[in-house]
Write a protein that holds these residues in place. Sequence first.
Motif, mmCIF file in Angstrom:
data_model
loop_
_atom_site.group_PDB
_atom_site.id
_atom_site.type_symbol
_atom_site.label_atom_id
_atom_site.label_comp_id
_atom_site.label_asym_id
_atom_site.label_seq_id
_atom_site.Cartn_x
_atom_site.Cartn_y
_atom_site.Cartn_z
ATOM 1 N N HIS A 11 -19.360 10.819 24.011
ATOM 2 C CA HIS A 11 -20.468 11.290 25.184
ATOM 3 C C HIS A 11 -21.025 12.620 24.525
ATOM 4 N N GLN A 12 -22.148 12.790 25.186
ATOM 5 C CA GLN A 12 -22.881 14.147 24.734
ATOM 6 C C GLN A 12 -22.534 15.096 25.382
ATOM 7 N N VAL A 13 -22.068 16.421 24.550
ATOM 8 C CA VAL A 13 -21.336 17.586 25.240
ATOM 9 C C VAL A 13 -22.581 18.740 25.095
ATOM 10 N N LEU A 14 -22.291 19.461 26.240
ATOM 11 C CA LEU A 14 -23.393 20.649 26.415
ATOM 12 C C LEU A 14 -22.800 21.664 25.663
ATOM 13 N N ASP A 24 -0.564 20.103 32.360
ATOM 14 C CA ASP A 24 0.860 19.764 32.614
ATOM 15 C C ASP A 24 1.748 20.775 32.200
ATOM 16 N N GLY A 25 1.047 22.062 31.819
ATOM 17 C CA GLY A 25 2.009 23.137 31.334
ATOM 18 C C GLY A 25 2.475 22.705 29.838
ATOM 19 N N LYS A 26 2.491 21.605 29.327
ATOM 20 C CA LYS A 26 3.073 21.508 27.875
ATOM 21 C C LYS A 26 2.032 20.939 26.975
ATOM 22 N N ARG A 27 1.195 19.986 27.275
ATOM 23 C CA ARG A 27 0.497 19.162 26.207
ATOM 24 C C ARG A 27 -1.206 19.963 26.528
ATOM 25 N N PRO A 28 -1.546 19.990 25.332
ATOM 26 C CA PRO A 28 -3.108 20.659 25.368
ATOM 27 C C PRO A 28 -4.138 19.240 25.555
ATOM 28 N N CYS A 29 -5.263 19.584 26.278
ATOM 29 C CA CYS A 29 -6.042 18.598 26.468
ATOM 30 C C CYS A 29 -7.529 19.379 26.338
ATOM 31 N N LEU A 30 -8.390 18.419 25.667
ATOM 32 C CA LEU A 30 -9.673 18.946 25.299
ATOM 33 C C LEU A 30 -10.644 18.743 26.529
ATOM 34 N N SER A 31 -11.306 19.663 27.356
ATOM 35 C CA SER A 31 -12.192 19.345 28.241
ATOM 36 C C SER A 31 -13.545 19.863 27.760
ATOM 37 N N ALA A 32 -14.717 19.107 28.391
ATOM 38 C CA ALA A 32 -15.926 19.480 27.894
ATOM 39 C C ALA A 32 -16.864 18.917 28.973
ATOM 40 N N GLY A 33 -17.873 19.822 29.184
ATOM 41 C CA GLY A 33 -19.174 19.401 30.182
ATOM 42 C C GLY A 33 -19.993 18.752 29.409
ATOM 43 N N THR A 34 -20.493 17.530 30.096
ATOM 44 C CA THR A 34 -21.241 16.495 29.452
ATOM 45 C C THR A 34 -22.656 16.601 30.195
ATOM 46 N N ALA A 36 -24.260 14.599 31.766
ATOM 47 C CA ALA A 36 -24.363 13.653 32.983
ATOM 48 C C ALA A 36 -23.824 14.293 34.095
ATOM 49 N N GLY A 37 -23.498 15.788 33.884
ATOM 50 C CA GLY A 37 -23.023 16.505 35.075
ATOM 51 C C GLY A 37 -21.402 16.034 35.471
ATOM 52 N N LYS A 38 -20.743 15.981 34.326
ATOM 53 C CA LYS A 38 -19.480 15.566 34.658
ATOM 54 C C LYS A 38 -18.577 16.475 33.416
ATOM 55 N N VAL A 39 -17.141 16.497 33.718
ATOM 56 C CA VAL A 39 -16.319 17.000 32.740
ATOM 57 C C VAL A 39 -15.437 15.926 32.090
ATOM 58 N N LEU A 40 -15.397 16.061 30.780
ATOM 59 C CA LEU A 40 -14.680 15.100 30.227
ATOM 60 C C LEU A 40 -13.302 15.487 29.756
ATOM 61 N N ILE A 41 -12.505 14.999 30.021
ATOM 62 C CA ILE A 41 -11.102 15.509 29.849
ATOM 63 C C ILE A 41 -10.302 14.541 28.829
ATOM 64 N N HIS A 42 -10.157 15.163 27.502
ATOM 65 C CA HIS A 42 -9.578 14.330 26.422
ATOM 66 C C HIS A 42 -7.997 14.470 26.288
ATOM 67 N N CYS A 43 -7.046 13.541 26.596
ATOM 68 C CA CYS A 43 -5.653 13.874 26.682
ATOM 69 C C CYS A 43 -5.175 12.928 25.761
ATOM 70 N N ILE A 60 -19.047 16.324 38.685
ATOM 71 C CA ILE A 60 -19.170 17.599 39.516
ATOM 72 C C ILE A 60 -20.553 17.311 40.285
ATOM 73 N N ASN A 61 -21.288 16.084 39.621
ATOM 74 C CA ASN A 61 -22.793 15.944 40.013
ATOM 75 C C ASN A 61 -23.714 17.192 40.392
ATOM 76 N N ARG A 62 -23.486 18.305 39.332
ATOM 77 C CA ARG A 62 -24.337 19.212 39.651
ATOM 78 C C ARG A 62 -24.412 19.695 38.077
ATOM 79 N N LYS A 63 -25.528 20.521 37.762
ATOM 80 C CA LYS A 63 -25.776 20.919 36.454
ATOM 81 C C LYS A 63 -24.640 22.076 35.891
ATOM 82 N N ILE A 64 -23.697 21.793 35.178
ATOM 83 C CA ILE A 64 -22.433 22.471 34.859
ATOM 84 C C ILE A 64 -23.160 23.779 33.859
ATOM 85 N N THR A 65 -22.544 24.794 34.086
ATOM 86 C CA THR A 65 -22.928 26.236 33.456
ATOM 87 C C THR A 65 -21.767 26.773 32.594
ATOM 88 N N SER A 66 -20.466 26.530 33.057
ATOM 89 C CA SER A 66 -19.486 27.167 32.388
ATOM 90 C C SER A 66 -18.004 26.589 32.545
#
Length: 712
Positions: A11-14, A24-34, A36-43, A60-66
Amino acid sequence: MIPAFQFALGHQVLQGLVTVGRYDGKRPCLSAGTTAGKVLIHCPHNRVENPQNEVMFLNINRKITSVVTGMLNPALQRDVLMVGTQTSLMVYDVEENADLFFKEVHDGVNVIAFGHLPAIEQPVCVVGGNCSVQAFDAEGSELYWTVTGDNVSSLAFCDVDDDGHPELLVGTEDFEIRALKSEEVLKEITETDVVIRIEPLHKCRFAYALMHGTVGVYDKLSRAWRVKSKNRVNCIDCFDLDNDGVPELIAGWENGKVEVRNEKSGEVMCKDYFQAPVAALVHADYRLDGRETLMCLTSEGDVRGWLPSSSGAEHSGLRSGVAAQEAKENDNWRDLQAQKAKLTQELASFKEQLKQYKSDGKETGQGVIPTDTKLNASLKANKAHGTVELHLMTTNYSVIRAVVIFAEHLFDGEACMLHPLPPSNNVIVQISPAKDVQTTMSIKAMTGVTVSSVQYHVFELNYVMPKFAMYHQVDEAPVPSGTVNFVVQERPNHIWSWLQRSFISIPEQMPAPSGANVLEVNFISLRTNEPLCITVSKEQAGLMTIRTDDMETAGEMVQDLCNFLQVTELESTANFPAEMEKFQQVLTRVDEYNAVRMKLTAEMADSANLVKALIVKAEDYRMLSDMQHLKKAFSSLQQTNSDLIAEYNKRANNHQQLLAQLKEVNMMIQKAAKLRMGHAKSRVVAACRQAIKQNNIMGLFQIIRTGHDASG
């Protein structure tokens, strides 16, 4: 640079909207705004348990700024996701799939930072918006608010004064970096373009990136180094890639290049390339092997990771002192190499000139300027053209063939090159800076004996342009209606010294007292032809008055004077009728736009309810096979939907107008605060915020004029 792993998110990343959190307090996950107005969470660690949960989406269905993560609620013992849009802030608990809170932010959300503020025990989510900075706790309560000079474009925490407590660094669209300790501004640094990224580096050092392609490092609010590229820098990060205990500056560029630079010298240590623009740089123990990994994401969603160098890592306990000694020796070696290269270049140039001189066969020294030749520089005001003139003149008949000037804030591209025709011993350069900023001009002038000289001498000269050089001193000027009055317990000759440093063409001798004033100086702005008068009263000791119709200019002069005199606390009273009249109109428009917004919101809610009802009716008609009424229901639904879209466009336009007016309100508060120093400055910001919340317009005007509310 050999990557340790790479994969594709699909997916395209902003740009800049990437973070890593342990939900979960233990394992890192990568989160990125796309896009398409969504936040992709890679676990990736969910792959074993459930492969379908490796990539999740938050709509989110809105333009993500941060997008930022952090342990906003320490009781949860895990990170939460903070997502900013143009008008709202959402804090989301990924593990529980629930919102901690959702808050409409009237000043907008341009950028988010997570950290601790002084005098606030719990961690906070700091939001930079339309000329304002706000901080919220885990329940969405506002704990902090202050104003800035323009829209906030970057935020970071860094201990720049080395007191053990991090300060809030705020980058804004007016090219400023401000270091805030609570509401107090420790220092304002003016850069040459919009500050798009700030990143804490090491101890009191932080890195920054500008929109036009500059990256650099500051050490305790003093610039250590900077480099500029023709390409745009998209992101920066600080990561210890060579495992020497000191992080390097990593920069990702629009052309797909990733650079690793030494944090002390700015020297490029290594680089890598992508096929797409670099969107973000983050680091985390993503493989759960106890080693931090530097990860780079492109706008196309490609991810590449690098591990730090493993040489000597097993002896890390013994490396600290050795590494420090080696680093110092390497720095000294680089400095000596640079000096050697410079001297070698000068020697080669001298030999070439000597060769040409001897081959000419004459003993007259043709083309060699006299040894007593000097280059003098001075600044003069040109009222007719509305500019400042830099006069460069040689002390004899030698002519100037070309001039190159490097200076921030003065020219497009930070440089100016001039070829006078015909060459003369007196060259005039027209300068018209857009902002009042003190800057140092690095001047290089190529000088020869005559126009036909084949050998030239290059003079190098540094000349400081005063901050208020665009104000020309005159004997008399109309008296402006705007004034700011304050008391400074300093002798008039100290104030005269400030005038000499900050303006041009100020004589060395202070004029004799006249009338009711010990000191009276008049200026005309070369930009606007507006008058400016500065007086020190004879009757009331220390009473100083600055008269101008520009409130922002008055505030800049108050701040510059206090810094020169080392004044930390200053009260003042102000009266700017023209500015206050405009401000009254702005407040009126804010009320009107708010009323329209409420009306449009109510109408949209009614239309949305009607859409729901029509959908239910259409479904009923479909089940009853009543095609005639089904067509009517869908026709009404289409019309209602068109009306709803039209109402939304009206609401969006209204919101943009409202944001513009709120920006004017915040800028007025900033102007009022700059007329004071220390506690009085912080008090004005807090009191204005309270008056706006209470819709106390008269109280707001009173605070701007006197620095106190009606009760104070």
